[in-house]
Structure formats: structure tokens, C-alpha cells
Design an enzyme around this catalytic site. Sequence first.
Site, PDB file in Angstrom:
ATOM      1  N   GLU A 157     -10.380   2.228   3.750  1.00 11.96           N
ATOM      2  CA  GLU A 157     -10.246   3.376   2.854  1.00 11.96           C
ATOM      3  C   GLU A 157     -11.550   3.846   2.217  1.00 11.96           C
ATOM      4  O   GLU A 157     -11.701   5.032   1.923  1.00 11.96           O
ATOM      5  CB  GLU A 157      -9.210   3.064   1.771  1.00 11.96           C
ATOM      6  CG  GLU A 157      -7.761   3.083   2.248  1.00 11.96           C
ATOM      7  CD  GLU A 157      -7.343   1.808   2.954  1.00 11.96           C
ATOM      8  OE1 GLU A 157      -6.210   1.734   3.443  1.00 11.96           O
ATOM      9  OE2 GLU A 157      -8.165   0.865   3.026  1.00 11.96           O
ATOM     10  N   ASP A 165      -5.237   0.594  -0.779  1.00  5.34           N
ATOM     11  CA  ASP A 165      -3.998   0.642  -1.560  1.00  5.34           C
ATOM     12  C   ASP A 165      -2.865  -0.069  -0.832  1.00  5.34           C
ATOM     13  O   ASP A 165      -3.099  -1.056  -0.160  1.00  5.34           O
ATOM     14  CB  ASP A 165      -3.666   2.096  -1.913  1.00  5.34           C
ATOM     15  CG  ASP A 165      -3.351   2.959  -0.710  1.00  5.34           C
ATOM     16  OD1 ASP A 165      -3.862   2.675   0.392  1.00  5.34           O
ATOM     17  OD2 ASP A 165      -2.590   3.941  -0.859  1.00  5.34           O
TER      18      ASP A 165
END
Length: 386
Positions: A157, A165
Site C-alpha cells: 500500500e 489496512d
Amino acid sequence: MNTPQTDSRPPQAEVLFEQSGSAGLITLNRPKALNALSLPMVQALLKALTAWRDDPTVHVVAIRGTNKVGRPGTPDSLFGGFCAGGDIRFFHQAALAGDASLEDFFTDEYTLNHLIQTYPKPVVAFMDGVVMGGGMGLCQGARVRIATEHTRMAMPETNIGLFPDVGGGYFLSRCPGHVGEYLALTGEVIGADEAIAWGLADLRADASQLPALWDILAGQRFASPAEAESWLAATWPSSNASKEGDAGDAGDHTIIDSFFSLERVKHIIDALERSDNPWALKTAATLRKRSPLMLHVALEQIRRARGMSLADDLRMERDMVFRCFHLRPGTAGETVEGIRALAVDKDYKPVWNPARIEDVKAAMTQAFFESPWTPEAHPLRTLGQP
């Protein structure tokens, strides 16, 4: 003259559900997008898993992905790809349009992640091919996580101006030593051996064996989830080697710990760049390409999450992802810019703000951890409650 024939068959669903024996079987069926999760896919998974949780005829659940091109030894295109994560093009479009369904996506996805992690019936994840981002959220709560020689696992990410996440703070922080910080910041892709050594997979199987393993599981009849659990433990025993001294070269995290245990991102990058170790220099170069701001956010996330329950970690991540799209709305945000560079314009030249690791201030990082909701109004307020 031949008239072109149109395909009148209805399009197949993006997630396929089937019951066989005592098993609920899930196939992610969006292969052209590497099974990237759309909001309808997340909602369909949440609905089916909730129903099967309460269904007295279902005692075990299995999940797999599809692949655009079948591999030798696999029927059609089953297996060969698990899930590349959330649909980041949707994130980009929804963020720029002010589409409220973006908020629904993360609330529902994190609810799904919690459901899988706390599922009262054993889940088996067939982690062939790409297992990244949201794909990790689907498999890390499974009772048996099967990797293959084709497994490519990562939480990438920070490369798109986001943070790891889907419960990444929780499961990465439980990796041995400071492997969690390393994987969170770099987004490094690992294979089956590292995944097993670091507690992110349970066993390795040849990809050619997966169809048979799937059919064996689908053919079983159990009297209860406990019986299914016992059968799995006896039939597919874990080869997890995350205990110190058991993992061999693939699991040796000594060099990782020597850098990623340092207090701040600036300390980590300075130490890496001062080193004469080729791995360290390569890792430093990787970090220099990531969002400087999100490197700081991800490091704080992993270290906070070590002391958190899964539910609290997911609530924290829900706060953080809201900030990703609202602290600097529209094209000014790191996440929208990162997705633009990687998946929309594909120029692979994100303009990060701040541009350098050295320019990130503590207040910039802390802003991501300030919840926009009161505890009573939080969209994930009921997670972890009886």
C-alpha cells in the site's frame, strides 16, 4: 455471409458460492482484474459468510481465486490467482466524485475481515498466485492458509500512498521480530517459504495438487465444526516455522530487525543508506520510492497495533483510511495521487507531498490517528461485541 453470433449467456457473478458435503465453497471470479474486490463482491462475501456461520449444515469454508489462463494440472482457469486487493481504480473514481459508496466499501470490507478472523468454523484459504492487500485480509484469518510455488504475497500500500489496512496492523505486527515493519513499509513481495516462516501461511503445496485438495475437502461430511477442525489438523498439519531457530534461511530476520527496530523512519533510512550491505542499499532505494508520509503513518500503525485487539486495530484503520481521502481531498491526497500514477495514468511518477522522508513532521502523521467519529458513532463500533 456468416452473421456474427452474440454471446447470450448471462455474465457470471464475480463471486461464486456453492455447498458441497459439509463445506461452503467460495470462488473469487473476477480474473481479468486479478480478483480485485469490488463493493458488490465484499457485500456478497459478507452476506454468504454470515449465513453459513449460522447454517447447521455448513461446518467448514474454503476460498480460492480464478486465473485468466489455466495452468497445467488445473481444470479450466481455477486457481492460479487469489486476490490482488481492493479495486483501486474504484477508489480513485469514487474519491474524485465524492461517491459515498467509498465509505461503504471500507466499512463493509473491514467488517468482513473481522468476521473471517473470528469465524466460529474453520476456513481454508487456497493462496495460489497473487495474494496482496485486500486478498491478505481475506486469508489471514483462515485456519489453514495454503501457499504454493506461485504465491506472491505482499502488503504494497505505501506504493500507492496508502497504508497496510484490512487488519494489516494486527497480523503484520504479530510477525516475528520487526518483519511487520519491514513488510508494511517496503511492500516487499514474498513467496511461500517466507510466508510460512513469518507466520503468514501454514503449509505449502504444489499448485498442481490444489484441485485434488479442494475436491477432497468438498467431499467430506462432518458432524460439527470441531470435527472439521480435527480433520484439518490431522490431514493438513501446519508446517509453520515462525518459531525462532526453525525457519532456516527464509525465516532469518536478523538483518531486518537490525534496521526496522529503529525508532523512526529517518533512523531506518539513514542506517540503511550508511550500510555497505547490498540488501540494505536495495531496501533503502525501495523506501525512497514510497510515499514518505505513508511510511511514517505505516510505522506508527504497526507499533500501535502490537498492543491492540483485532477490533480496535480495525477501528483505528477505519479512522486512518478516512483521513487518507479527506485530510487533503481530491487530487491533493497521497492515496489519490499514488493510484493515479500506478493504475490510472500509469506514468509511475507519483508526486508525493512531502517529497522526502526528511520533510515529514510528526503532526502530519498524528493527524491520521485522530478519529472523525465519537466512539458511539463509529461505523465499526460493534466489532468485538457479543
